[in-house]
Design a protein around this motif. Structure first.
Motif: not given
Length: 150
Positions: A34-37, A64-70, A78-83, A131-132
């Motif tokens: 939910x948070x990701x999408x 929206x795109x400018x203010x939510x780019x990571x 992100x790599x830690x989440x993948x791991x 998008x964050x």
């Protein structure tokens, strides 16, 4: 003293509030989805409700795109989440503290970021930060690794 060791029977309402570890894991995964999408769905709704006013839609979409780019450095989170996702599937990886990378590059383009991550096994993840969140859009495998899987 024997009576002290016995616990009173739980009422049915107490059983409902206590979730099993499996239920907690399912809820955690659902909440992470939910948070990701959340932002991509917000963008879709923005387009659906604003398509009749193209100038306003363009401005709102760019904002929206400018203010939510990571942040480019958030690629490491992100790599830690993948791991952590891999760890749940393969307990042999529990010994590794972080995903093993050879090289991480990111470039910021104001409305999105592009990243490439080369892993120890020479697999290359091509990711876009928009998008964050970071999203994998292509994975390149080392030729030797591809031959092993064929």
């Amino acid at each position: 003293s024997h009576g002290e060791k016995q616990r009173p029977a739980k009422s049915p309402s107490e059983d409902i509030t206590v979730l099993s570890p499996y239920s907690k894991q399912v809820l955690r995964k659902f909440w992470n989805l939910v948070r990701k999408f959340q932002l991509p769905i917000g963008l879709i709704l923005l387009i659906v409700y604003g398509w009749r006013k193209p100038m306003v839609l363009a401005i709102n979409t760019l904002l929206l795109l400018y203010s939510t780019r990571p942040d480019p450095y958030s690629i490491y989170l992100f790599l830690q989440e993948i791991h952590q996702g891999k760890v749940q599937q393969n307990p042999a990886l529990w010994k590794e503290e972080v995903i093993q990378t050879r090289k991480v590059d990111t470039e910021d383009y104001k409305f999105f970021s592009i990243g490439t991550v080369e892993l120890k096994d020479r697999t290359v993840l091509h990711v876009i930060g928009i998008l964050g969140n970071w999203w994998i859009y292509h994975v390149s495998y080392d030729k030797r690794v591809e031959q092993l899987y064929l």
